[in-house]
Design a protein around this motif. Structure first.
Motif, PDB file in Angstrom:
ATOM      1  N   GLN A  24      13.399 -47.151 -35.018  1.00  0.00           N
ATOM      2  CA  GLN A  24      12.751 -45.936 -35.494  1.00  0.00           C
ATOM      3  C   GLN A  24      13.711 -44.746 -35.548  1.00  0.00           C
ATOM      4  O   GLN A  24      13.297 -43.622 -35.841  1.00  0.00           O
ATOM      5  N   ASN A 213       0.266 -52.309 -32.463  1.00  0.00           N
ATOM      6  CA  ASN A 213       0.725 -51.561 -31.291  1.00  0.00           C
ATOM      7  C   ASN A 213       1.036 -52.484 -30.122  1.00  0.00           C
ATOM      8  O   ASN A 213       0.958 -52.074 -28.958  1.00  0.00           O
ATOM      9  N   SER A 219       4.122 -52.095 -35.590  1.00  0.00           N
ATOM     10  CA  SER A 219       4.089 -51.980 -37.046  1.00  0.00           C
ATOM     11  C   SER A 219       4.985 -50.843 -37.525  1.00  0.00           C
ATOM     12  O   SER A 219       5.543 -50.911 -38.633  1.00  0.00           O
ATOM     13  N   LYS A 220       5.182 -49.826 -36.703  1.00  0.00           N
ATOM     14  CA  LYS A 220       6.080 -48.734 -37.094  1.00  0.00           C
ATOM     15  C   LYS A 220       7.524 -49.211 -37.145  1.00  0.00           C
ATOM     16  O   LYS A 220       8.281 -48.828 -38.048  1.00  0.00           O
ATOM     17  N   THR A 224       9.889 -49.142 -40.653  1.00  0.00           N
ATOM     18  CA  THR A 224      11.123 -48.354 -40.772  1.00  0.00           C
ATOM     19  C   THR A 224      12.375 -49.212 -40.937  1.00  0.00           C
ATOM     20  O   THR A 224      13.412 -48.713 -41.368  1.00  0.00           O
TER      21      THR A 224
END
Length: 324
Positions: A24, A213, A219-220, A224
């Motif tokens: 991230q 999560n 998922s983030k 990215t």
């Protein structure tokens, strides 16, 4: 069903200590974040989480040559009791989202596989994005596999009994190297071992939302990663050497695919197994209940990791004909 308490507790503490998730970060901060994570995972006592090297494996270091002349570090695991025997070989690619990790990663797994399956495991330290974006990591892994096959005598291995293995991004790379070897006329690969692989970077599969999560990978992180791995994520994400689920899958080696219940990438492995079977490729697919992404690096946190190792040892012995 919730994530097991031991795993959830570890993740809660880890997030307090590691406040900069590598995937991230902006490109200019990725390397520093990855280096900090690597140091954290090698602190005294980290073996309680990451496991210890198998004492029955000898560990040495070598280097392979890439096609552009760069030396790629290799970490080689060989059974101590093998003597001068010529053994099968498993070329291993570490995970880390194509941006982090190294050849020492999951050493307990690689060393135990070598000692207990009686094979040589060669872990490859390929060049990482964003400094070396797609297709750089895949080409490095292919070059290292070719190099190992061409220098089989130096390793005491049989190039006709060669497998590729990887977890997460490394699972993607093992699948891609299998495609490259087929498309480029070699080396002959007898088996592909894909552990919670990412196989379609342009997909949006249900498990990515269901486990969005979850511990270790979110998922983030997945959203990215393309910005770090690709020059042009929109076009390159669908390249078969980035997303092997989009390739023609005929004439590939048999596959062992392992997935984890609480993993955003769980459905990737299932989808790839289905596609390989449709192309006539033999597949063994196992989904580990209560496991999370990254379990081969977390044997002290995820009990299923040792069961997954036992399955891998059995499959390698059967397919490569290892004895010992």
């Amino acid at each position: 069903m919730p994530v097991p308490l031991r795993t959830a507790a570890f993740w809660t503490v880890y997030k307090l200590l590691d406040r900069a998730p590598v995937m991230q970060q902006p490109a200019e901060k990725v390397r520093a974040a990855a280096d900090a994570r690597a140091k954290f995972l090698r602190m005294p006592g980290a073996w309680l989480i990451a496991g210890r090297a198998d004492p029955h494996a000898e560990i040495t270091e070598r280097a392979a040559k890439s096609s552009d002349g760069v030396e790629l570090p290799l970490r080689v695991y060989r059974p101590k009791d093998a003597g001068t025997a010529v053994l099968p070989v498993v070329v291993n690619f570490h995970g880390g989202g194509w941006v982090s990790g190294d050849a020492r990663q999951s050493e307990w797994w690689a060393s135990a596989l070598a000692a207990q399956a009686h094979v040589v495991v060669v872990s490859v330290e390929y060049r990482l994005a964003p400094e070396h974006p797609f297709p750089g990591p895949a080409e490095d892994c292919y070059d290292a596999t070719v190099w190992v096959a061409e220098h089989a005598g130096e390793f005491g291995v049989d190039p006709q009994r060669l497998a590729v293995m990887g977890d997460s991004a490394g699972g993607n790379l093992a699948a891609v190297v299998s495609l490259m070897a087929r498309d480029r006329g070699g080396p002959a690969i007898a088996q592909q071992i894909l552990i919670y692989p990412s196989v379609d970077l342009a997909a949006d599969l249900p498990s990515e939302k269901e486990n969005g999560n979850a511990p270790i990978l979110t998922s983030k992180d997945i959203a990215t990663t393309p910005g770090l791995y690709f020059h042009n994520s929109t076009r390159e994400m669908t390249d078969p050497y980035a997303s092997p689920l989009r390739a023609t899958l005929d004439d590939l080696p048999p596959a062992l695919i392992q997935t984890a219940q609480f993993d955003p990438l769980r459905d990737h492995g299932a989808a790839y197994a289905k596609a390989l079977r449709a192309a006539g490729v033999p597949v063994r697919l196992t989904n580990y209940v209560d496991a999370v992404h990254g379990y081969i690096s977390l044997p002290g946190i995820v009990p299923a990791a040792r069961q997954a190792l036992a399955e891998t040892i059995a499959e390698v012995r059967e397919v490569l004909g290892a004895v010992g």
